[in-house]
Design a protein around this motif. Sequence first.
Motif, PDB file in Angstrom:
ATOM      1  N   LEU A   1     107.776   0.711  39.707  1.00  0.00           N
ATOM      2  CA  LEU A   1     106.922   1.901  39.800  1.00  0.00           C
ATOM      3  C   LEU A   1     107.589   3.075  39.087  1.00  0.00           C
ATOM      4  CD1 LEU A   1     105.706   1.596  43.507  1.00  0.00           C
ATOM      5  CD2 LEU A   1     104.424   1.058  41.425  1.00  0.00           C
TER       6      LEU A   1
ATOM      7  N   LEU B   1      98.927   6.122  41.276  1.00  0.00           N
ATOM      8  CA  LEU B   1     100.109   6.014  42.149  1.00  0.00           C
ATOM      9  C   LEU B   1     100.133   7.165  43.151  1.00  0.00           C
ATOM     10  CD1 LEU B   1     102.710   4.339  42.628  1.00  0.00           C
ATOM     11  CD2 LEU B   1     103.909   6.018  41.196  1.00  0.00           C
TER      12      LEU B   1
ATOM     13  N   ARG C   1      99.637   4.763  46.427  1.00  0.00           N
ATOM     14  CA  ARG C   1     100.962   4.160  46.337  1.00  0.00           C
ATOM     15  C   ARG C   1     101.054   2.890  47.190  1.00  0.00           C
ATOM     16  NH1 ARG C   1     105.780   6.280  44.518  1.00  0.00           N
ATOM     17  NH2 ARG C   1     107.513   4.901  45.035  1.00  0.00           N
TER      18      ARG C   1
ATOM     19  N   PHE D   1     100.049  -0.216  45.467  1.00  0.00           N
ATOM     20  CA  PHE D   1     101.019  -0.759  44.508  1.00  0.00           C
ATOM     21  C   PHE D   1     102.170  -1.450  45.249  1.00  0.00           C
ATOM     22  CE2 PHE D   1      98.659   2.064  41.760  1.00  0.00           C
ATOM     23  CZ  PHE D   1      98.594   1.351  40.574  1.00  0.00           C
TER      24      PHE D   1
END
Lengths: 433, 215
Positions: free
Chosen positions: A371, A401, A405, A408
């Motif tokens: 990330l 993101l 988040r 992910f």
Amino acid sequence: MTLTPVLSAHWDEPDSYKISGYQRHGGYTAFKKAFATGPDEVISIVKDSGLRGRGGAGFPTGLKWSFVPQGDDKPHYLVVNADESEPGACKDTPLMMANPHSLIEGIIIAAYAMRANHAFIYIRGEIPHVFRRVDNAIREAYAAGYLGKNIMGSGFDLEVVLHAGAGAYICGEETALLDSLEGRRGQPRLKPPFPAVVGLYASPSCVNNVETIANIPYLINNGVDWFRSFGTEKSPGFKLFAVSGHVNHPGIYEAPLGITMRELLEHAGGVRNGHSVKFWLPGGSSVPMLTPDLLDTPLTYEDIAAVGSMLGTGTPMIFDETTSVVRAVTGWISFYKHESCGKCTPCREGTWWLSDVLHRFEAGHGTEADLDKLIDICEQIAGRSFCALGDAAATPFPAALKYFRDEFIQATSTAANVSFDPVASTVFAGASL
Amino acid sequence: MSLSEKTREQAREIIARYPQARSALLPMLHLIQSEEGYVSADGIALCAEELGLTTAEVAAVATFYTMYHRKPAGEYHIGVCINPSCGILGGDAIWEKVSSRLGIGHDEVTPDGKISLERIECQAACTHAPVMTANWEFLDNMTPESAIDVVEKLASGREVISTRGPRIRTFKENELTLAGFVDGLVDDGVQADEQMLAGLKRAKELGQSAPGVKI
């Protein structure tokens, strides 16, 4: 806020795309008015109207026209950007299919104002039926004496050429478009010099979006005050909003700038039944995504910027809770990778890296360190390429993101198509596959 | 196949449209495809000769643009939009169905030369998702079933009509259109369809309009 069909007011008449349909509602009266007004005054009207470019950047149109130097001995060129290819953008294409004469009359007025005797319409090659409609409109306008030599005895000459592209998103970038129109690979030029000074064939040129130019006849006929009665001080006028995604009635909704996404969504029948908005993009894949709590933001250049996105092409895409953000972002980045022209290293290499790493997430094999790597790559691309394609490629992931988040993180262990059943996101979900 | 003198004449017609000859190159390459079904070596040579360019310069341009084929396209070139909005709304599922039904993948052609297949990017018809194309004519609001129906009809020479346009003709015929030669099909199909009219219809239902603009 009410709907205000102007460009789209007569699309329900079977001959809306013909000169007969256009003239039934006052078509081809504005250019005569413009000829009687004078070119500098026309530029002033467009400046005073506050009309901003409808192709995505929102640059003031009258100002752009005024950059074309006058009194020089060089030929001037007007180039219409009809290369609509931004994911989510589908408003110029229907406009040209149903009302191409508004574009042609706008071209006559714009070319007259900037003293251009040659105009080109660069249309993407993948829409042949729209090509036919625009081509036919040009031929009808020539036959009526509205194009060609000494138009209506005015002494003004204008030739209009329709030019089909051949499949390259990058040609929507104005300098890449000019290179492509010159018969070269469509790669952006370093700016400055800007096209207004060194454009097509190294001559002063102005590149305008289809919807921008199509606004001009209505503005000239109805005046600045009328135009400014729509929208806000900084975002005057009306807009063809193309609403797509998980809504009950996707389509073209013409309304003043400043209508909110919630109002537009209501006009479009709301998010599909039994579902709720998860994220939305105000104007194409090149603008940061937003969340449902921002649905009441007015769709203006300034208000959308204030909440961290951009109005872009004004063609909102709505996605409901069945949609995997990881999958959507991976798809968009794959697009930018595919469309990067390869000229600038950060964009050419960066989009491949972004795509590779995001595909790992989509397969459930991302890592938390990835990330940071993705953010780092985005920062290496943004602002480091000749044109906005690089910046656009660096846009979807950071916004995703910021808001999602968790998703992910989930994709470090679980594939996107496991976390989110792809069937549930389809318009034919429920029907047997 | 060698290119005819007629093609050369048409190329010169295209060149005559422009203040500078080289601007004709993109439509000329569409013209070459209308004869050859792809950008052939002969076609590159013709463009180079007519424009005073080297064949390398022409090839450099031809290979930049995805609509130019380096090997013959199918008689019907099918596109399935897999860009996220279409892909998520069903394009990915349609792609799987069509690809497996035809037994070919991206940029491949069926052995009989009838159908070629391409994963296409945004077609500027997101309001009509999921979208397919046949020789770039719109096939809107597709389902896996309607997609299979379309490719089966085209493969067996049956008529398919674009949802917003004419009967689907051959790849070569449509390339001639894009080269700028009138095909007489402008009046085919609707002037605007349901999605294009959604806002106008809604405005009429609500009695809303722009000041001074009757609808």
